[in-house]
Design a protein around this motif. Sequence first.
Motif, PDB file in Angstrom:
ATOM      1  N   LYS A   1       0.842  -1.204   0.000  1.00  0.00           N
ATOM      2  CA  LYS A   1       0.000   0.000   0.000  1.00  0.00           C
ATOM      3  C   LYS A   1       0.868   1.240   0.000  1.00  0.00           C
ATOM      4  N   ALA A   2       1.895   1.267   0.830  1.00  0.00           N
ATOM      5  CA  ALA A   2       2.786   2.428   0.900  1.00  0.00           C
ATOM      6  C   ALA A   2       3.498   2.632  -0.433  1.00  0.00           C
TER       7      ALA A   2
ATOM      8  N   VAL B   1       2.410   1.876  -3.539  1.00  0.00           N
ATOM      9  CA  VAL B   1       1.543   2.446  -4.572  1.00  0.00           C
ATOM     10  C   VAL B   1       1.201   3.899  -4.261  1.00  0.00           C
ATOM     11  N   GLU B   2       1.243   4.290  -2.999  1.00  0.00           N
ATOM     12  CA  GLU B   2       0.986   5.681  -2.645  1.00  0.00           C
ATOM     13  C   GLU B   2       2.116   6.603  -3.098  1.00  0.00           C
TER      14      GLU B   2
END
Length: 188
Positions: free
Chosen positions: A182-183, A185-186
């Motif tokens: 998640k981090a 793709v952010e």
Amino acid sequence: MTQAATLTQQQLQRVLDYTRTRRHYKRNRAIILLTHYAMLRVGEVAALRYCDVVDTDGEIKTETTLNAAQTKGNKARKVWFAEKIRVELAAYVAAHKPKQLTQPLFYTQRSEGFTANTLTHIVNGIYKNAGISGATSHSGRRTGLTNLAERGVGVRVLMALAGHSNMATTQRYIDLRPAMLKAAVELV
């Protein structure tokens, strides 16, 4: 062969809570946390002597060098002790004063040092009895490296901390957790 499980902070706390209910609490807690916070192999933990962690003034060292006989691969390597493991080691040493600094840090009821095999059985038993599925004596090492990778520590630093000479070996230790993905793709 499946890899050792990496632990969440809650699972590690469950293991530490379990050790509190057993004999040799401080010893077992220090052993488990050395694998997590210093990312030592269980054989390296078994090979530790007081002089590896305590300086001549009786203070816990911030770093030490394990000699070739203490490590896998017969190569000396430097190990760093973060503040949280130094606190644990200080509590253990205060409760288990050495007769000589060259004696094993962790020892059996006969005052002999543990073998790597015996310590592996102890650590595996602690994880099993704490109810942590898939955890082995290598879980602390994998967990520590994965936690650092999740915080953005580069693979070359992880490689040095693990004492690996091959980057691919270090990369196999790192679990891909959903938070890491998640981090990533952010960042796009």
